[in-house]
Scaffold this motif. Structure first.
Motif, PDB file in Angstrom:
ATOM      1  N   THR A 342      -1.734   3.580   4.119  1.00 10.87           N
ATOM      2  CA  THR A 342       0.134   3.873   3.620  1.00 10.87           C
ATOM      3  C   THR A 342       0.557   2.531   2.595  1.00 10.87           C
ATOM      4  O   THR A 342       0.809   1.189   2.901  1.00 10.87           O
ATOM      5  N   PRO A 343       0.565   2.766   1.170  1.00  8.35           N
ATOM      6  CA  PRO A 343       0.426   3.458   0.348  1.00  8.35           C
ATOM      7  C   PRO A 343      -1.176   3.359  -0.050  1.00  8.35           C
ATOM      8  O   PRO A 343      -1.656   2.948   0.249  1.00  8.35           O
ATOM      9  N   ASN A 344      -1.958   4.900  -0.698  1.00  6.40           N
ATOM     10  CA  ASN A 344      -2.892   4.611  -0.629  1.00  6.40           C
ATOM     11  C   ASN A 344      -3.111   5.415  -2.616  1.00  6.40           C
ATOM     12  O   ASN A 344      -3.329   6.963  -1.877  1.00  6.40           O
ATOM     13  N   PRO A 345      -3.005   5.117  -3.398  1.00 10.58           N
ATOM     14  CA  PRO A 345      -3.441   3.591  -3.913  1.00 10.58           C
ATOM     15  C   PRO A 345      -2.550   2.650  -3.625  1.00 10.58           C
ATOM     16  O   PRO A 345      -1.025   3.129  -3.346  1.00 10.58           O
ATOM     17  N   ALA A 346      -2.807   1.743  -3.303  1.00  8.95           N
ATOM     18  CA  ALA A 346      -1.665   0.663  -3.887  1.00  8.95           C
ATOM     19  C   ALA A 346      -1.195  -0.349  -4.021  1.00  8.95           C
ATOM     20  O   ALA A 346      -2.406   0.024  -5.233  1.00  8.95           O
ATOM     21  N   ARG A 347      -0.545  -0.627  -4.899  1.00  8.47           N
ATOM     22  CA  ARG A 347      -0.115  -1.868  -5.450  1.00  8.47           C
ATOM     23  C   ARG A 347       0.555  -3.290  -5.244  1.00  8.47           C
ATOM     24  O   ARG A 347       0.567  -3.844  -5.468  1.00  8.47           O
ATOM     25  N   GLN A 348       1.041  -3.248  -4.202  1.00 11.12           N
ATOM     26  CA  GLN A 348       1.842  -4.402  -3.372  1.00 11.12           C
ATOM     27  C   GLN A 348       1.466  -5.122  -2.323  1.00 11.12           C
ATOM     28  O   GLN A 348       0.824  -5.770  -1.889  1.00 11.12           O
ATOM     29  N   SER A 349       1.346  -3.965  -1.319  1.00 15.08           N
ATOM     30  CA  SER A 349       0.588  -3.999  -0.192  1.00 15.08           C
ATOM     31  C   SER A 349       0.153  -2.962   0.651  1.00 15.08           C
ATOM     32  O   SER A 349       0.893  -1.847   0.071  1.00 15.08           O
ATOM     33  N   VAL A 350      -0.727  -2.723   1.647  1.00 15.60           N
ATOM     34  CA  VAL A 350      -0.569  -1.604   2.146  1.00 15.60           C
ATOM     35  C   VAL A 350      -0.979  -1.740   4.099  1.00 15.60           C
ATOM     36  O   VAL A 350      -1.176  -2.837   4.267  1.00 15.60           O
TER      37      VAL A 350
END
Length: 421
Positions: A342-350
């Motif tokens: 989470t989230p997926n897709p990720a932009r900053q961290s997952v």
């Protein structure tokens, strides 16, 4: 079916054919008709009707309606053909309801969804939209339209009781009269179609509405020319707004009375004024439509299918049942994914969550070629780890596909991650 209804439906088919013949060419010079997209209008109005996709001139769902949709989305589980939960062999069936455009666009979506690595394998799409049948057909509870829906489901090895999600994109053929009168008529047809969908597909919990794309290139009378294609968005908004306001027999919550409709919301809103960009940049070039200026070309179908796929992957009320990575908290223990991203897709961290595992000492992140990108340590008894989307040297990783796997003595399935910069 009575002889009177049969005559009506036959006449409608003949009219559709006649309108198609009249609209056999397109005029690519009509790159704008000067009408405002509903989502750009905001709290302003057009011919007395307020803009925005939802009440109050906003493009976001009211909080109470959002919460209700989220609760329903989280209650969706795989069903067998009798409508009973079946985590082993059941499916979450999503169907399309609409006319020829819908049939072509949903047909383009199906292979994209089947190939989507984010989709949970229990999600299944079945195309029930039908060419030559506009909203007047689906608004009639006894028309052959609904028999065809049932037949298509059964031929696909499914059933009406298995359907839980609906995408409806509709129009009326050869509309006449003023813009406001056409909006009124179309809204009535859509509301009836929604109620009929509930009657025929009783386990459908969520229904997403989408109106036509730009039709200014259509020459002649056209199947659904401007300004009527533009007005279709206002009609769809009215139906959704009626449910939110508790009017027009569209109740979805059994706590408030008999259920007469699925929960309603916008799917992608697709209308834009030709080559005049919307605030989000959407335009409709002439080559997105075939020679009648009404039906989508291959590029047009692909464009709409991509918008639908993005909606399934990102909307708050679709991700709980569409994304495989969202099932950790709702699936039985045996059906839960080994890793939940989470989230997926990720932009900053997952965040990578997992059930505590004996012997698990860390997580390893690999790129699509199998190269180790990052090793993350796990504290004893921990059930989560965060990845900041950086490699072992601290550099941000590029957009693309990555895999995460727990390191332990057992074989742990990998979890696919998408990084979008």
């Amino acid at each position: 079916m009575s002889s009177r209804i049969a005559v009506l439906m036959t006449t409608t088919c003949l009219l559709l054919a006649a309108f198609a013949a009249l609209s056999s060419a397109k005029d690519c010079t009509i790159t704008s008709v000067g009408l405002p997209p509903l989502n750009d209008l905001g709290a302003g109005s057009y011919l007395g009707l307020q803009g925005g996709l939802y009440p109050g001139g906003v493009n976001t769902r009211p909080s109470a309606h959002e919460s209700a949709g989220l609760a329903l989305a989280r209650s969706i589980v795989p069903l067998d053909t009798l409508g009973n939960p079946d985590w082993t062999n059941g499916s979450i069936v999503v169907v399309s309801i609409g006319m020829s455009n819908t049939n072509q666009e949903f047909g383009a979506l199906i292979p994209k969804v089947q190939a989507d690595p984010l989709r949970h394998p229990r999600v299944r799409l079945i195309n029930c939209a039908q060419g030559g049948m506009d909203a007047k057909w689906s608004a009639n509870p006894t028309s052959a339209y609904w028999d065809t829906v049932t037949n298509r489901l059964r031929r696909a090895g499914s059933s009406p009781a298995q359907v839980q999600v609906i995408w409806m994109k509709h129009a009326t053929a050869g509309p006449r009269g003023t813009w406001n009168a056409a909006v009124d008529t179309f809204a009535t047809l859509i509301a009836s179609s929604v109620r009929n969908a509930h009657d025929r597909l009783p386990n459908a919990k969520l229904m997403y509405l989408t109106s036509r794309v730009y039709a200014g290139y259509a020459a002649g009378v056209g199947l659904n020319p401007e300004p009527y294609a533009h007005g279709g968005g206002f009609a769809m908004k009215r139906v959704i707004e009626s449910q939110i306001n508790g009017v027009d027999s569209l109740e979805y919550d059994p706590a408030n009375g008999p259920v007469e409709a699925p929960w309603l919301a916008w799917g992608p809103y697709l209308w834009a004024d030709g080559l005049t960009p919307r605030a989000d940049g959407l335009t409709w070039p002439c080559d997105a439509l075939v020679d009648d200026g009404t039906h989508p070309s291959t590029s047009g179908r692909d464009k709409i299918a991509n918008a639908l796929l993005a909606f399934l992957q990102t909307d708050a009320t679709t991700t709980p049942w569409y994304l495989a990575s969202s099932w950790l908290d709702v699936a039985p223990q045996a059906s839960r994914p080994a890793l939940h991203a989470t989230p997926n897709p990720a932009r900053q961290s997952v965040q990578l969550a997992f059930a505590p595992r004996l012997g698990a000492t860390g997580l390893r992140i690999h790129d699509a070629a199998g190269r180790l990108v990052r090793a993350l340590e796990i504290a004893p008894g921990a059930s989560r780890s965060d990845w900041d989307l950086r490699d072992a040297n601290g550099a941000p990783v590029r957009s693309g596909v990555y895999w995460a796997r727990l390191t332990d003595t057992a074989t742990t399935p990998a979890r696919l991650l998408l990084v979008q910069r």
